[in-house]
Design a protein around this motif. Structure first.
Motif, PDB file in Angstrom:
ATOM      1  N   SER A  32     -40.710 -35.356 -81.042  1.00 19.82           N
ATOM      2  CA  SER A  32     -41.349 -34.090 -80.681  1.00 19.82           C
ATOM      3  C   SER A  32     -40.890 -32.956 -81.590  1.00 19.82           C
ATOM      4  CB  SER A  32     -41.020 -33.729 -79.229  1.00 19.82           C
ATOM      5  OG  SER A  32     -39.609 -33.611 -79.057  1.00 19.82           O
ATOM      6  N   ASP A  33     -39.790 -33.173 -82.295  1.00 14.33           N
ATOM      7  CA  ASP A  33     -39.225 -32.121 -83.139  1.00 14.33           C
ATOM      8  C   ASP A  33     -38.512 -32.766 -84.310  1.00 14.33           C
ATOM      9  OD1 ASP A  33     -37.026 -30.093 -83.984  1.00 14.33           O
ATOM     10  OD2 ASP A  33     -38.343 -28.936 -82.680  1.00 14.33           O
ATOM     11  N   VAL A  34     -38.709 -32.226 -85.507  1.00 12.39           N
ATOM     12  CA  VAL A  34     -38.069 -32.765 -86.705  1.00 12.39           C
ATOM     13  C   VAL A  34     -37.983 -31.633 -87.722  1.00 12.39           C
ATOM     14  CG1 VAL A  34     -40.184 -33.510 -87.879  1.00 12.39           C
ATOM     15  CG2 VAL A  34     -38.060 -34.808 -88.222  1.00 12.39           C
ATOM     16  N   ASP A  35     -37.160 -31.788 -88.720  1.00 16.82           N
ATOM     17  CA  ASP A  35     -36.995 -30.711 -89.706  1.00 16.82           C
ATOM     18  C   ASP A  35     -38.208 -30.576 -90.622  1.00 16.82           C
ATOM     19  OD1 ASP A  35     -34.307 -29.760 -89.055  1.00 16.82           O
ATOM     20  OD2 ASP A  35     -33.708 -31.776 -89.608  1.00 16.82           O
ATOM     21  N   VAL A  36     -38.699 -31.708 -91.154  1.00 13.19           N
ATOM     22  CA  VAL A  36     -39.825 -31.664 -92.092  1.00 13.19           C
ATOM     23  C   VAL A  36     -40.852 -32.715 -91.702  1.00 13.19           C
ATOM     24  CG1 VAL A  36     -40.557 -31.921 -94.502  1.00 13.19           C
ATOM     25  CG2 VAL A  36     -38.335 -30.879 -93.984  1.00 13.19           C
ATOM     26  N   VAL A  37     -42.119 -32.314 -91.697  1.00  9.36           N
ATOM     27  CA  VAL A  37     -43.222 -33.259 -91.535  1.00  9.36           C
ATOM     28  C   VAL A  37     -43.949 -33.366 -92.869  1.00  9.36           C
ATOM     29  CG1 VAL A  37     -45.503 -33.616 -90.509  1.00  9.36           C
ATOM     30  CG2 VAL A  37     -43.578 -32.951 -89.067  1.00  9.36           C
ATOM     31  N   VAL A  38     -44.120 -34.595 -93.349  1.00  8.45           N
ATOM     32  CA  VAL A  38     -44.902 -34.861 -94.550  1.00  8.45           C
ATOM     33  C   VAL A  38     -46.257 -35.387 -94.098  1.00  8.45           C
ATOM     34  CG1 VAL A  38     -45.063 -36.175 -96.702  1.00  8.45           C
ATOM     35  CG2 VAL A  38     -42.820 -35.394 -95.875  1.00  8.45           C
ATOM     36  N   VAL A  39     -47.324 -34.708 -94.476  1.00 12.91           N
ATOM     37  CA  VAL A  39     -48.672 -35.098 -94.068  1.00 12.91           C
ATOM     38  C   VAL A  39     -49.303 -35.897 -95.201  1.00 12.91           C
ATOM     39  CG1 VAL A  39     -50.931 -34.305 -93.291  1.00 12.91           C
ATOM     40  CG2 VAL A  39     -48.868 -33.010 -92.684  1.00 12.91           C
ATOM     41  N   GLY A  40     -49.490 -37.180 -94.966  1.00 14.84           N
ATOM     42  CA  GLY A  40     -50.060 -38.057 -95.971  1.00 14.84           C
ATOM     43  C   GLY A  40     -49.078 -39.111 -96.410  1.00 14.84           C
ATOM     44  N   GLY A  41     -49.467 -40.394 -96.286  1.00 20.16           N
ATOM     45  CA  GLY A  41     -48.569 -41.491 -96.614  1.00 20.16           C
ATOM     46  C   GLY A  41     -48.962 -42.260 -97.853  1.00 20.16           C
ATOM     47  N   GLY A  42     -49.675 -41.601 -98.786  1.00 22.30           N
ATOM     48  CA  GLY A  42     -49.953 -42.226-100.067  1.00 22.30           C
ATOM     49  C   GLY A  42     -48.755 -42.104-100.978  1.00 22.30           C
ATOM     50  N   GLN A  43     -48.973 -42.311-102.287  1.00 25.11           N
ATOM     51  CA  GLN A  43     -47.832 -42.305-103.204  1.00 25.11           C
ATOM     52  C   GLN A  43     -47.100 -40.971-103.239  1.00 25.11           C
ATOM     53  OE1 GLN A  43     -50.957 -43.243-104.188  1.00 25.11           O
ATOM     54  NE2 GLN A  43     -51.621 -42.066-105.981  1.00 25.11           N
ATOM     55  N   ALA A  44     -47.816 -39.854-103.095  1.00 23.82           N
ATOM     56  CA  ALA A  44     -47.143 -38.552-103.116  1.00 23.82           C
ATOM     57  C   ALA A  44     -46.252 -38.380-101.893  1.00 23.82           C
ATOM     58  CB  ALA A  44     -48.168 -37.431-103.200  1.00 23.82           C
ATOM     59  N   GLY A  45     -46.751 -38.790-100.726  1.00 26.68           N
ATOM     60  CA  GLY A  45     -45.957 -38.679 -99.507  1.00 26.68           C
ATOM     61  C   GLY A  45     -44.736 -39.579 -99.535  1.00 26.68           C
ATOM     62  N   VAL A  73     -43.205 -39.063 -91.942  1.00 29.40           N
ATOM     63  CA  VAL A  73     -44.443 -39.074 -92.713  1.00 29.40           C
ATOM     64  C   VAL A  73     -45.571 -39.496 -91.785  1.00 29.40           C
ATOM     65  CG1 VAL A  73     -45.647 -40.057 -94.690  1.00 29.40           C
ATOM     66  CG2 VAL A  73     -43.166 -39.703 -94.810  1.00 29.40           C
ATOM     67  N   LEU A  74     -46.589 -38.672 -91.667  1.00 26.76           N
ATOM     68  CA  LEU A  74     -47.741 -38.979 -90.823  1.00 26.76           C
ATOM     69  C   LEU A  74     -48.892 -39.448 -91.707  1.00 26.76           C
ATOM     70  CD1 LEU A  74     -47.645 -35.933 -88.364  1.00 26.76           C
ATOM     71  CD2 LEU A  74     -46.439 -38.129 -88.211  1.00 26.76           C
ATOM     72  N   ASP A  75     -49.388 -40.652 -91.429  1.00 29.46           N
ATOM     73  CA  ASP A  75     -50.433 -41.252 -92.261  1.00 29.46           C
ATOM     74  C   ASP A  75     -51.564 -41.751 -91.374  1.00 29.46           C
ATOM     75  OD1 ASP A  75     -51.645 -42.243 -94.603  1.00 29.46           O
ATOM     76  OD2 ASP A  75     -50.808 -44.239 -94.262  1.00 29.46           O
ATOM     77  N   ASP A  76     -52.800 -41.444 -91.754  1.00 31.67           N
ATOM     78  CA  ASP A  76     -53.921 -41.815 -90.894  1.00 31.67           C
ATOM     79  C   ASP A  76     -54.405 -43.244 -91.111  1.00 31.67           C
ATOM     80  OD1 ASP A  76     -55.093 -41.496 -93.358  1.00 31.67           O
ATOM     81  OD2 ASP A  76     -56.670 -40.117 -92.697  1.00 31.67           O
ATOM     82  N   ALA A 119     -45.355 -42.998 -89.840  1.00 31.12           N
ATOM     83  CA  ALA A 119     -46.086 -43.250 -88.590  1.00 31.12           C
ATOM     84  C   ALA A 119     -47.551 -43.449 -88.958  1.00 31.12           C
ATOM     85  CB  ALA A 119     -45.932 -42.074 -87.632  1.00 31.12           C
ATOM     86  N   HIS A 120     -48.041 -44.680 -88.823  1.00 32.72           N
ATOM     87  CA  HIS A 120     -49.412 -44.999 -89.207  1.00 32.72           C
ATOM     88  C   HIS A 120     -50.408 -44.647 -88.100  1.00 32.72           C
ATOM     89  CE1 HIS A 120     -47.231 -47.789 -92.055  1.00 32.72           C
ATOM     90  NE2 HIS A 120     -48.056 -47.134 -92.855  1.00 32.72           N
ATOM     91  N   ARG A 121     -51.683 -44.717 -88.477  1.00 35.79           N
ATOM     92  CA  ARG A 121     -52.800 -44.433 -87.562  1.00 35.79           C
ATOM     93  C   ARG A 121     -52.613 -43.070 -86.879  1.00 35.79           C
ATOM     94  NH1 ARG A 121     -51.726 -49.660 -85.743  1.00 35.79           N
ATOM     95  NH2 ARG A 121     -51.427 -48.949 -83.610  1.00 35.79           N
ATOM     96  N   THR A 122     -52.073 -42.134 -87.627  1.00 36.90           N
ATOM     97  CA  THR A 122     -51.773 -40.810 -87.080  1.00 36.90           C
ATOM     98  C   THR A 122     -52.484 -39.755 -87.923  1.00 36.90           C
ATOM     99  OG1 THR A 122     -49.593 -41.608 -86.378  1.00 36.90           O
ATOM    100  CG2 THR A 122     -49.946 -39.222 -86.403  1.00 36.90           C
TER     101      THR A 122
END
Length: 382
Positions: free
Chosen positions: A6-19, A35-38, A98-101
């Protein structure tokens, strides 16, 4: 399935090579993140591309920090080889994905939604279930290639003219025989024009590549070695975006690695028209030079446009919806970008350049947080 805190220091949006590259350096710095990846699997963004896709960068320059591509990968890796490499990379380095997110909204948190003032509330959907995670900082690593760009004039073509954007193309069978126009002047257009003109059944196709300007064909090898080696040795590949050489290359537009398309044009197997598509009516495309190209199908290799509907942070986007940043650092405290073309240097948008930008952004995040940046390794076990 990885649990989302529910809480974290940094969220990375996107789980491709850059993420993944960003996560590698955040983990090294001991910064708690997720890392949140859809996608369902790491690397799926590559598995979804056309069947014959190969990278135009050799494998030495197509790897992330900490892990080279495997020996059995082709000199120019295929889409599946790269997808599998990214999946292994995430596992080997303990990347917290975290996949499917799917992230649906990034906004400032306030007391009304339970977030501490000054933090960000990142709303997401996971398997149709909504959730919110709060973070001190957010790194947007979704890249610039989300929304296919097709000229508005395409609507003027008859309904029975098959139209496909390169993002939806998989194989030559997706297009009928007959007169096919491949519209675009970059590597994708050249690769696909060659495939359509030479694949089985090509004798039933008349393929025309329509480039907005004279294509810039770059030989794959110079003095017997990949052109990337001298580019790297002379400091051109990672030259700063503001340098003269980078500005020159930028002004020339996308270079096409390899001369196969050029050879086919000389043989008469592939027609090349150098002009911009400015109209369409019936079964013909109208070009800026006044000529017309009759078509039965069009493959639009016209790129993508920036699309960040989930970013609801004042000041993070320009009036045109593009990222506002300097070297990936937003004017909005706590917002960062990675994987953008020309972000800091010539190679920022390819795998080779990701690590330099990830290092720089990690240093910026640490500096912005001061000396109290968390370094607890346990925070990586999200």
């Amino acid at each position: 399935m990885r649990e989302i805190p529910s809480d974290v220091d940094v969220v990375v949006v996107g789980g491709g090579q850059a993420g993944l590259g960003m996560s590698y350096r955040l983990r090294e710095a001991g910064i708690a993140h997720i890392v949140l990846d859809d996608r369902a699997r790491t690397g799926d963004v590559w598995r979804e591309r056309w069947d014959s896709l190969v990278l135009f960068t050799p494998k030495r320059f197509a790897a992330l920090a900490g892990s080279p591509l495997p020996r059995d990968a082709d000199t120019y890796p295929t889409r599946l080889q790269l997808a599998d490499y990214l999946e292994r990379y995430a596992a080997e380095h303990g990347i917290p994905v975290a996949h499917r997110t799917r992230v649906t909204r990034i906004a400032r948190a306030d007391a009304t939604d339970g977030g501490a003032r000054g933090r960000f509330a990142i709303a997401y959907e996971r398997d149709a279930h909504p959730g919110v995670i709060y973070a001190q900082s957010v790194v947007i690593a979704t890249g610039p290639f989300q929304y296919p760009r097709v000229p508005r004039v395409a609507a003027g073509l008859d309904d029975d003219v098959v139209q496909v954007h390169s993002s939806a193309y998989r194989r030559p069978a997706d297009l009928p025989t007959g007169r096919i126009a491949v519209v675009g002047g970059g590597n994708s257009a050249a690769q696909l024009a060659v495939e359509l003109a030479t694949a089985p059944g090509a004798e039933g196709r008349e393929v025309t590549m329509i480039a907005p300007a004279e294509p810039w064909f770059i030989p794959e090898r110079v003095a017997g070695v990949s052109v990337y080696w001298p580019l790297s040795a002379f400091g051109i590949l990672d030259s700063p975006a503001e340098s003269r050489i980078s500005q020159y290359i930028h002004s020339r537009g996308d270079g096409i690695l390899g001369t196969e398309a050029k050879k086919l044009v000389r043989r008469g197997t592939l027609e090349l028209r150098t002009s911009r598509v400015v109209g369409a009516a019936g079964r013909a495309l109208g070009l800026k030079d006044g000529s017309r190209v009759e078509v039965d199908a069009v493959l639009w290799c016209t790129g993508f446009r920036a699309h960040y509907p989930f970013v609801a942070v004042d000041g993070a986007l320009s009036e045109h919806g593009t990222p506002r940043h300097e070297r990936g650092v937003s004017p909005v405290d706590g917002v960062y970008w990675i994987g953008l073309p020309w972000q800091t240097r010539l190679d920022s948008s390819i795998l080779h350049g990701i690590d330099a930008d990830a290092r720089e952004l990690t240093a910026a995040i640490v500096a912005a947080r001061g000396t109290d940046a968390p370094r607890a390794s346990a925070s990586m076990g999200l």
